[in-house]
Design a protein around this motif. Sequence first.
Motif, PDB file in Angstrom:
ATOM      1  N   ALA A  47      -2.503  49.873 -12.730  1.00  0.00           N
ATOM      2  CA  ALA A  47      -3.617  48.749 -13.164  1.00  0.00           C
ATOM      3  C   ALA A  47      -4.238  48.375 -12.374  1.00  0.00           C
ATOM      4  N   CYS A  48      -4.214  48.816 -10.993  1.00  0.00           N
ATOM      5  CA  CYS A  48      -5.642  48.835 -10.236  1.00  0.00           C
ATOM      6  C   CYS A  48      -6.778  49.951 -10.074  1.00  0.00           C
ATOM      7  N   LEU A  49      -5.673  51.145 -10.792  1.00  0.00           N
ATOM      8  CA  LEU A  49      -6.704  52.086 -11.162  1.00  0.00           C
ATOM      9  C   LEU A  49      -7.429  51.843 -12.025  1.00  0.00           C
ATOM     10  N   VAL A  50      -6.830  51.722 -13.195  1.00  0.00           N
ATOM     11  CA  VAL A  50      -7.680  50.739 -14.471  1.00  0.00           C
ATOM     12  C   VAL A  50      -8.608  50.101 -14.339  1.00  0.00           C
ATOM     13  N   GLY A  51      -8.378  49.041 -13.715  1.00  0.00           N
ATOM     14  CA  GLY A  51      -8.822  47.451 -13.452  1.00  0.00           C
ATOM     15  C   GLY A  51     -10.139  48.658 -12.986  1.00  0.00           C
ATOM     16  N   TRP A  52     -10.139  49.447 -11.681  1.00  0.00           N
ATOM     17  CA  TRP A  52     -10.692  50.210 -10.795  1.00  0.00           C
ATOM     18  C   TRP A  52     -12.278  50.854 -11.526  1.00  0.00           C
ATOM     19  N   LEU A  53     -11.329  51.927 -12.523  1.00  0.00           N
ATOM     20  CA  LEU A  53     -11.833  52.840 -13.909  1.00  0.00           C
ATOM     21  C   LEU A  53     -12.845  52.073 -14.915  1.00  0.00           C
ATOM     22  N   ALA A  54     -12.044  51.075 -15.136  1.00  0.00           N
ATOM     23  CA  ALA A  54     -13.094  49.685 -15.935  1.00  0.00           C
ATOM     24  C   ALA A  54     -14.208  49.478 -15.487  1.00  0.00           C
ATOM     25  N   LEU A  55     -14.131  48.822 -14.577  1.00  0.00           N
ATOM     26  CA  LEU A  55     -14.960  48.434 -13.903  1.00  0.00           C
ATOM     27  C   LEU A  55     -16.304  49.137 -13.533  1.00  0.00           C
ATOM     28  N   ASN A  56     -16.114  50.432 -13.184  1.00  0.00           N
ATOM     29  CA  ASN A  56     -16.975  51.491 -13.004  1.00  0.00           C
ATOM     30  C   ASN A  56     -17.208  51.922 -14.159  1.00  0.00           C
ATOM     31  N   THR A  57     -16.296  51.950 -14.810  1.00  0.00           N
ATOM     32  CA  THR A  57     -17.107  51.777 -16.431  1.00  0.00           C
ATOM     33  C   THR A  57     -18.459  51.387 -16.759  1.00  0.00           C
ATOM     34  N   LEU A  58     -18.345  50.066 -16.494  1.00  0.00           N
ATOM     35  CA  LEU A  58     -19.139  48.075 -17.334  1.00  0.00           C
ATOM     36  C   LEU A  58     -20.441  48.794 -16.417  1.00  0.00           C
ATOM     37  N   GLU A  59     -19.821  49.106 -14.532  1.00  0.00           N
ATOM     38  CA  GLU A  59     -21.037  49.583 -13.444  1.00  0.00           C
ATOM     39  C   GLU A  59     -22.243  50.651 -14.077  1.00  0.00           C
ATOM     40  N   LEU A  60     -21.334  51.506 -14.564  1.00  0.00           N
ATOM     41  CA  LEU A  60     -22.567  52.807 -15.361  1.00  0.00           C
ATOM     42  C   LEU A  60     -23.281  52.499 -16.405  1.00  0.00           C
ATOM     43  N   VAL A  61     -23.038  51.325 -17.081  1.00  0.00           N
ATOM     44  CA  VAL A  61     -22.800  51.441 -18.678  1.00  0.00           C
ATOM     45  C   VAL A  61     -24.391  50.311 -18.946  1.00  0.00           C
ATOM     46  N   ALA A  62     -23.832  49.542 -17.619  1.00  0.00           N
ATOM     47  CA  ALA A  62     -24.665  47.970 -17.465  1.00  0.00           C
ATOM     48  C   ALA A  62     -25.937  48.537 -17.511  1.00  0.00           C
ATOM     49  N   THR A  63     -26.878  47.905 -18.194  1.00  0.00           N
ATOM     50  CA  THR A  63     -28.940  47.922 -18.681  1.00  0.00           C
ATOM     51  C   THR A  63     -29.389  47.381 -17.553  1.00  0.00           C
ATOM     52  N   SER A  64     -29.292  46.403 -16.511  1.00  0.00           N
ATOM     53  CA  SER A  64     -29.681  45.631 -15.417  1.00  0.00           C
ATOM     54  C   SER A  64     -29.318  46.194 -13.426  1.00  0.00           C
ATOM     55  N   PRO A  65     -30.077  46.597 -12.828  1.00  0.00           N
ATOM     56  CA  PRO A  65     -29.835  46.007 -11.467  1.00  0.00           C
ATOM     57  C   PRO A  65     -28.837  44.908 -11.090  1.00  0.00           C
ATOM     58  N   THR A  66     -29.110  43.761 -11.671  1.00  0.00           N
ATOM     59  CA  THR A  66     -28.272  42.765 -11.828  1.00  0.00           C
ATOM     60  C   THR A  66     -27.227  43.037 -12.205  1.00  0.00           C
ATOM     61  N   GLN A  67     -27.052  43.641 -13.115  1.00  0.00           N
ATOM     62  CA  GLN A  67     -25.455  43.997 -14.313  1.00  0.00           C
ATOM     63  C   GLN A  67     -24.907  45.004 -13.233  1.00  0.00           C
ATOM     64  N   THR A  68     -25.505  46.328 -13.014  1.00  0.00           N
ATOM     65  CA  THR A  68     -24.944  47.196 -12.464  1.00  0.00           C
ATOM     66  C   THR A  68     -23.955  46.474 -10.794  1.00  0.00           C
ATOM     67  N   LEU A  69     -24.594  45.519 -10.280  1.00  0.00           N
ATOM     68  CA  LEU A  69     -24.749  45.353  -8.874  1.00  0.00           C
ATOM     69  C   LEU A  69     -23.261  44.071  -8.713  1.00  0.00           C
ATOM     70  N   PHE A  70     -23.663  43.096 -10.754  1.00  0.00           N
ATOM     71  CA  PHE A  70     -22.750  42.672 -10.355  1.00  0.00           C
ATOM     72  C   PHE A  70     -20.842  43.253 -10.197  1.00  0.00           C
ATOM     73  N   TRP A  71     -21.019  44.043 -12.130  1.00  0.00           N
ATOM     74  CA  TRP A  71     -20.343  45.141 -11.422  1.00  0.00           C
ATOM     75  C   TRP A  71     -19.396  45.896 -10.666  1.00  0.00           C
ATOM     76  N   ALA A  72     -19.842  46.721  -9.419  1.00  0.00           N
ATOM     77  CA  ALA A  72     -19.774  47.285  -8.189  1.00  0.00           C
ATOM     78  C   ALA A  72     -19.273  46.129  -7.747  1.00  0.00           C
ATOM     79  N   ARG A  73     -20.125  44.703  -7.552  1.00  0.00           N
ATOM     80  CA  ARG A  73     -18.967  43.823  -6.587  1.00  0.00           C
ATOM     81  C   ARG A  73     -18.152  43.098  -7.113  1.00  0.00           C
TER      82      ARG A  73
END
Length: 175
Positions: free
Chosen positions: A7-33
């Motif tokens: 579950a941790c690995l899938v969550g990490w991967l999912a949020l990392n993917t959202l970080e990669l596809v984010a369209t703004s620095p604010t979104q990218t930082l949100f998903w990274a955090r």
Amino acid sequence: ALQWLIACLVGWLALNTLELVATSPTQTLFWARLSYLFIVATPICWLAFALHHTGRSRWLAPGRLAALAVVPTFVLVVVMVGDWYTLLWQEYEFQQTGRLLSMHIVRHGPLFWGAAAYSYILILCGAILLMRHYGSTFQLYRHQARLMVIGALVPVGFNAVYILHLIPGLLKDYT
């Protein structure tokens, strides 16, 4: 324990993917955090899996798990509260690669290095437990233990290459 680890690995991967596809620095930082929810939990889950798998479940008492969670909980609080995340990422920039926007860490902060060391120690402890437990058993079990340890240590190796900047131009942690 294995289900929590997955579950941790899938969550990490999912949020990392959202970080990669984010369209703004604010979104990218949100998903990274937000991904730190899973990043800090993964080493504890790995160690719990290793303890359970090697017959040392008694070490998984709530008090011991709570003690193991002190450092990750502190890291999470720092990452989630205001601008404190700069203790993890002192300098960062955003780079556009085609349609993707990625956060490039220029300089890690002191809390990052402490959290990384703590995580590496937990993962190494789990790997040692598995290898010691299966070192004197049937060949099949030794082979399975080696595969589990390789499966844990290869990503750690890639992560170390990234955070230590051993490959010039590697801008994203693909661990």
